[in-house]
Design a protein around this motif. Structure first.
Motif, PDB file in Angstrom:
ATOM      1  N   PRO A   1      28.891  84.034  -8.520  1.00 34.88           N
ATOM      2  CA  PRO A   1      29.054  84.242  -7.079  1.00 34.88           C
ATOM      3  C   PRO A   1      28.008  85.227  -6.555  1.00 34.88           C
ATOM      4  O   PRO A   1      27.722  86.239  -7.180  1.00 34.88           O
ATOM      5  N   GLY A   2      27.445  84.882  -5.419  1.00 30.61           N
ATOM      6  CA  GLY A   2      26.378  85.665  -4.802  1.00 30.61           C
ATOM      7  C   GLY A   2      25.732  84.820  -3.732  1.00 30.61           C
ATOM      8  O   GLY A   2      26.320  83.847  -3.245  1.00 30.61           O
ATOM      9  N   LEU A   3      24.503  85.150  -3.386  1.00 23.66           N
ATOM     10  CA  LEU A   3      23.785  84.458  -2.319  1.00 23.66           C
ATOM     11  C   LEU A   3      23.375  83.056  -2.763  1.00 23.66           C
ATOM     12  O   LEU A   3      22.637  82.882  -3.727  1.00 23.66           O
ATOM     13  N   VAL A   4      23.854  82.058  -2.050  1.00 24.27           N
ATOM     14  CA  VAL A   4      23.588  80.654  -2.373  1.00 24.27           C
ATOM     15  C   VAL A   4      22.203  80.242  -1.875  1.00 24.27           C
ATOM     16  O   VAL A   4      21.819  80.552  -0.743  1.00 24.27           O
ATOM     17  N   LEU A   5      21.471  79.553  -2.733  1.00 25.93           N
ATOM     18  CA  LEU A   5      20.157  78.988  -2.399  1.00 25.93           C
ATOM     19  C   LEU A   5      19.208  80.015  -1.780  1.00 25.93           C
ATOM     20  O   LEU A   5      18.430  79.703  -0.875  1.00 25.93           O
ATOM     21  N   ASP A   6      19.301  81.232  -2.271  1.00 31.97           N
ATOM     22  CA  ASP A   6      18.408  82.302  -1.841  1.00 31.97           C
ATOM     23  C   ASP A   6      18.413  82.491  -0.322  1.00 31.97           C
ATOM     24  O   ASP A   6      17.421  82.887   0.270  1.00 31.97           O
ATOM     25  N   GLY A   7      19.545  82.152   0.323  1.00 39.62           N
ATOM     26  CA  GLY A   7      19.684  82.364   1.757  1.00 39.62           C
ATOM     27  C   GLY A   7      19.264  81.207   2.643  1.00 39.62           C
ATOM     28  O   GLY A   7      19.169  81.359   3.858  1.00 39.62           O
ATOM     29  N   VAL A   8      19.014  80.040   2.072  1.00 44.31           N
ATOM     30  CA  VAL A   8      18.667  78.863   2.878  1.00 44.31           C
ATOM     31  C   VAL A   8      19.862  78.489   3.755  1.00 44.31           C
ATOM     32  O   VAL A   8      21.003  78.465   3.294  1.00 44.31           O
ATOM     33  N   ASP A   9      19.605  78.201   5.028  1.00 43.26           N
ATOM     34  CA  ASP A   9      20.638  77.735   5.960  1.00 43.26           C
ATOM     35  C   ASP A   9      20.900  76.265   5.644  1.00 43.26           C
ATOM     36  O   ASP A   9      20.084  75.394   5.949  1.00 43.26           O
TER      37      ASP A   9
END
Length: 193
Positions: free
Chosen positions: A40-48
């Motif tokens: 768990p953490g930031l998904v897809l390096d923050g891609v919208d």
């Protein structure tokens, strides 16, 4: 003195056998099948996901993934964090995540499909390129896939079973771990700056 030499040789033989066993076990761990996804953490390096999905669906040509902002974020029930470029996209995702499906958990679709010739085992976690217009697309299962490079996407596209194979791999990992599979850790591009 003879007994000591034989005992020393015997001990060295046992230790060498243990070393080989440890090395073999290490190789097996490195070359294992896909058994988990990102923590768990930031998904897809923050891609919208909303903007990128909508761009891919509407585009007449390739589009670079859209970066989200920490200002517009949501954390799901498992601790995965999603960034969006606007409040509107955040709300759209909260209302109906199923409208913006991502294939292969956001990892390289080819690697997850089990058809990557660069993998030494059946299924591997492959990084996704998030900075190129030519490494993401919506495929025949209506999901947005990401790829390490254009060659990976081309191989994926050449086999009609790619999307089904990728989904089967993700389903198996999610069933085994009880956690949704999201790429939170592998981002790299092959042949792109």
């Amino acid at each position: 003195a003879r007994v000591r030499v034989d005992t020393a040789r015997y001990c060295m033989h046992i230790m060498r056998g243990l070393q080989l066993s440890i090395i073999a076990a290490g190789i097996a761990l490195v070359a294992a099948e896909l058994t988990s996804c990102g923590d768990p953490g930031l998904v897809l390096d923050g891609v919208d996901i909303v903007a990128t999905y909508e761009n891919a669906a509407a585009a007449s040509g390739p589009q670079i993934p859209v970066a989200g902002s920490a200002t517009f974020n949501m954390t799901d029930e498992e601790g995965f964090i999603f960034y969006f470029q606007s409040q509107e996209n955040l709300e759209a995702y909260q209302v109906n995540r199923d409208l913006y499906p991502v294939g292969a958990g956001g990892y390289c679709g080819l690697a997850i499909s089990g058809q990557d010739p660069a993998c030494d085992y059946e299924v591997c976690q492959g990084p996704a390129c998030l900075t190129s217009a030519s490494t993401n697309a919506i495929k025949d299962d209506n999901k947005l896939y990401f790829f390490l490079g254009t060659g990976a996407m081309s191989i994926f596209d050449s086999d009609d079973s790619s999307t089904a194979n990728a989904q089967a791999s993700i389903d198996a990992v999610e069933e085994a771990t009880g956690v949704t599979c999201w790429n939170t850790d592998l981002f790299r591009c092959k042949g792109h700056k």
